[in-house]
Design an enzyme around this catalytic site. Structure first.
Site, PDB file in Angstrom:
ATOM      1  N   ASN A 276       0.905  -1.165   0.063  1.00 21.96           N
ATOM      2  CA  ASN A 276       0.109  -0.198   0.055  1.00 21.96           C
ATOM      3  C   ASN A 276       0.761   0.897   0.012  1.00 21.96           C
ATOM      4  O   ASN A 276       1.453   1.527   1.063  1.00 21.96           O
ATOM      5  CB  ASN A 276      -0.787  -0.138   1.169  1.00 21.96           C
ATOM      6  CG  ASN A 276      -1.799   1.291   1.285  1.00 21.96           C
ATOM      7  OD1 ASN A 276      -1.884   2.073   0.508  1.00 21.96           O
ATOM      8  ND2 ASN A 276      -2.554   1.457   2.656  1.00 21.96           N
ATOM      9  N   TRP A 277       1.060   1.760  -1.234  1.00 24.37           N
ATOM     10  CA  TRP A 277       1.859   2.921  -1.376  1.00 24.37           C
ATOM     11  C   TRP A 277       1.359   4.361  -0.627  1.00 24.37           C
ATOM     12  O   TRP A 277       2.129   5.333  -0.472  1.00 24.37           O
ATOM     13  CB  TRP A 277       2.325   3.289  -2.842  1.00 24.37           C
ATOM     14  CG  TRP A 277       3.052   2.142  -3.863  1.00 24.37           C
ATOM     15  CD1 TRP A 277       3.409   1.053  -3.020  1.00 24.37           C
ATOM     16  CD2 TRP A 277       3.490   2.045  -4.705  1.00 24.37           C
ATOM     17  NE1 TRP A 277       4.167   0.116  -3.897  1.00 24.37           N
ATOM     18  CE2 TRP A 277       4.078   0.642  -5.155  1.00 24.37           C
ATOM     19  CE3 TRP A 277       3.302   2.722  -5.815  1.00 24.37           C
ATOM     20  CZ2 TRP A 277       4.738   0.394  -5.947  1.00 24.37           C
ATOM     21  CZ3 TRP A 277       3.768   2.647  -7.096  1.00 24.37           C
ATOM     22  CH2 TRP A 277       4.585   1.387  -7.194  1.00 24.37           C
ATOM     23  N   LYS A 278       0.155   4.242  -0.299  1.00 28.80           N
ATOM     24  CA  LYS A 278      -0.587   5.511   0.332  1.00 28.80           C
ATOM     25  C   LYS A 278      -0.179   6.628  -0.584  1.00 28.80           C
ATOM     26  O   LYS A 278      -0.200   6.518  -1.777  1.00 28.80           O
ATOM     27  CB  LYS A 278       0.042   5.686   1.907  1.00 28.80           C
ATOM     28  CG  LYS A 278      -0.211   4.362   2.732  1.00 28.80           C
ATOM     29  CD  LYS A 278       0.072   4.653   4.094  1.00 28.80           C
ATOM     30  CE  LYS A 278      -0.324   3.151   4.741  1.00 28.80           C
ATOM     31  NZ  LYS A 278      -0.316   3.221   6.236  1.00 28.80           N
TER      32      LYS A 278
ATOM     33  N   HIS B  92      -9.569   1.146   4.844  1.00 25.49           N
ATOM     34  CA  HIS B  92      -8.312   1.194   5.469  1.00 25.49           C
ATOM     35  C   HIS B  92      -8.550   2.159   6.646  1.00 25.49           C
ATOM     36  O   HIS B  92      -9.368   2.863   6.759  1.00 25.49           O
ATOM     37  CB  HIS B  92      -7.262   1.635   4.688  1.00 25.49           C
ATOM     38  CG  HIS B  92      -5.881   1.658   5.296  1.00 25.49           C
ATOM     39  ND1 HIS B  92      -5.600   2.746   5.975  1.00 25.49           N
ATOM     40  CD2 HIS B  92      -4.886   0.863   5.152  1.00 25.49           C
ATOM     41  CE1 HIS B  92      -4.271   2.431   6.457  1.00 25.49           C
ATOM     42  NE2 HIS B  92      -3.912   1.282   5.787  1.00 25.49           N
TER      43      HIS B  92
ATOM     44  N   GLU C  61      -6.957   4.728   7.765  1.00 20.07           N
ATOM     45  CA  GLU C  61      -6.888   5.990   7.381  1.00 20.07           C
ATOM     46  C   GLU C  61      -8.207   6.521   6.646  1.00 20.07           C
ATOM     47  O   GLU C  61      -8.551   7.747   7.137  1.00 20.07           O
ATOM     48  CB  GLU C  61      -5.636   6.109   6.674  1.00 20.07           C
ATOM     49  CG  GLU C  61      -4.480   6.110   7.535  1.00 20.07           C
ATOM     50  CD  GLU C  61      -3.204   5.323   6.603  1.00 20.07           C
ATOM     51  OE1 GLU C  61      -2.927   5.564   5.476  1.00 20.07           O
ATOM     52  OE2 GLU C  61      -2.377   5.065   7.503  1.00 20.07           O
TER      53      GLU C  61
ATOM     54  N   GLU D 121      -5.024  -4.922  10.763  1.00 17.92           N
ATOM     55  CA  GLU D 121      -3.939  -3.877  10.846  1.00 17.92           C
ATOM     56  C   GLU D 121      -4.544  -3.393  12.254  1.00 17.92           C
ATOM     57  O   GLU D 121      -5.289  -2.346  12.069  1.00 17.92           O
ATOM     58  CB  GLU D 121      -4.049  -2.883   9.716  1.00 17.92           C
ATOM     59  CG  GLU D 121      -3.899  -3.405   8.189  1.00 17.92           C
ATOM     60  CD  GLU D 121      -3.291  -2.509   7.099  1.00 17.92           C
ATOM     61  OE1 GLU D 121      -2.292  -2.570   6.790  1.00 17.92           O
ATOM     62  OE2 GLU D 121      -3.973  -1.373   7.120  1.00 17.92           O
TER      63      GLU D 121
ATOM     64  N   GLY E 104       2.580   2.282  10.790  1.00 18.01           N
ATOM     65  CA  GLY E 104       3.517   3.389  10.600  1.00 18.01           C
ATOM     66  C   GLY E 104       4.225   3.959  11.987  1.00 18.01           C
ATOM     67  O   GLY E 104       4.764   4.777  12.054  1.00 18.01           O
TER      68      GLY E 104
ATOM     69  N   SER F 271       3.517  -2.022  10.384  1.00 21.81           N
ATOM     70  CA  SER F 271       5.001  -2.257  10.417  1.00 21.81           C
ATOM     71  C   SER F 271       5.723  -3.408  10.293  1.00 21.81           C
ATOM     72  O   SER F 271       6.654  -3.965  11.095  1.00 21.81           O
ATOM     73  CB  SER F 271       5.569  -1.658  11.877  1.00 21.81           C
ATOM     74  OG  SER F 271       5.144  -0.466  12.272  1.00 21.81           O
TER      75      SER F 271
ATOM     76  N   GLY G  19       2.947  -1.122   4.174  1.00 24.88           N
ATOM     77  CA  GLY G  19       3.063   0.274   4.116  1.00 24.88           C
ATOM     78  C   GLY G  19       4.261   0.764   3.611  1.00 24.88           C
ATOM     79  O   GLY G  19       4.727   0.603   2.572  1.00 24.88           O
ATOM     80  N   GLY G  20       5.116   1.350   4.799  1.00 28.29           N
ATOM     81  CA  GLY G  20       6.171   2.193   4.577  1.00 28.29           C
ATOM     82  C   GLY G  20       7.203   1.190   3.739  1.00 28.29           C
ATOM     83  O   GLY G  20       7.982   1.625   2.786  1.00 28.29           O
TER      84      GLY G  20
END
Ligand code: 13P
Length: 255
Positions: free
Chosen positions: A9-11, A95, A97, A168, A174, A213, A234-235
């Site tokens: 997930n590149w956000k 998600h 967010e 998640e 994150g 993470s 994510g990251g």
């Protein structure tokens, strides 16, 4: 046996050049992990460029969000049909967010899941508890409440076929803090049981991803858990090397 899936997930990161380079780097490494399904979810506007970079490869293309509506006067929205038309096969729904920052309700999230399913996309339904909810001992109740609109849907059994759930924990997104393999496994097992109560067949083949993470250094122990079928990254998905090291950890689950 469920095929492990590692989804990035590149956000809201990057540029066209970044997206193209990252997609090409993932593509180049993807052949090394034939037993693992891989996919990336770039920002909407980068979908065409990433679709082109991944064309003919085994890396799937996903989106990070989708409208619950099919078509019409919905300024700023993107429909499931449009995503399909661009070559997407997967889409994230609900998600954290989206739920928190953009106030998506549980009902709206399921409407999005239905829209994705109807268009022939694989929905990846995201659920997870906050730190306060975990500390209050309400994790399983929170997860159940997030799944309820789906499990209570009259078409739940059909909607669950081929769908994916991502657990998640909000406190792990994150933050660099990951759920321990045992903590994650406990929730994944709960999710599978809840789904089994509604659709036993679908529950057995349901892939439940862990997100929060996930890094090359912790992926192997997480993926070793029996109900963890891969990761939503994510990251670490923003670096092809890290993303593919995580895919390698998922490959070791199969062997
Ligand atoms: P991080 O891997 O950066 O914690 O993000 C997880 C996530 O939200 C993926 O959807």
């Amino acid at each position: 046996m469920r095929t492990p899936l590692v989804l990035g997930n590149w956000k809201m990161h990057g540029s066209q050049a970044f997206a193209r380079a990252l997609a090409e780097a993932v593509r180049a490494r993807a052949e090394a992990f034939p037993g693992v399904e891989l996919g990336v979810c770039p920002p909407y506007v980068m979908l065409p460029i990433v679709a082109k970079a991944l064309d003919g490869s085994r890396v799937a293309l996903g989106a990070q969000n989708v409208s619950e509506f099919g078509e019409g006067a919905y300024t700023g929205e993107i429909s499931a049909g449009m995503l399909k038309d661009l070559g997407c096969t997967h889409v994230l729904v609900g998600h954290f967010e989206r739920r928190q920052i953009f106030a998506e309700s549980p009902v709206q999230v399921v409407q999005k899941l239905v829209a994705a399913h109807t268009a022939g996309l694989v929905p990846v339904l995201c659920v997870g508890e906050t730190l306060a909810e975990r500390q209050a001992g309400t994790t399983s109740r929170v997860i159940e409440a997030q799944l309820q609109p789906l499990l209570g849907h009259p078409e739940a059994a059909a909607l669950l076929v081929g769908a994916i759930i991502a657990y998640e924990p909000v406190w792990a997104i994150g933050t660099g803090e990951t759920a321990s393999p045992a903590q994650a496994q406990a929730v994944h097992q709960d999710i599978r049981k809840l789904v089994a109560g509604r659709a036993p067949e679908a529950a057995r083949s349901l892939r439940i991803l862990y997100g929060g993470s996930v890094k090359p250094g912790n992926a192997t122990e997480l993926f070793a858990m029996p109900d963890i079928d891969g990761g939503l990254i994510g990251g670490a998905a923003l670096k092809a090397e890290d993303f593919c090291a995580i895919a390698e950890a998922a490959a070791s689950k199969r062997s």
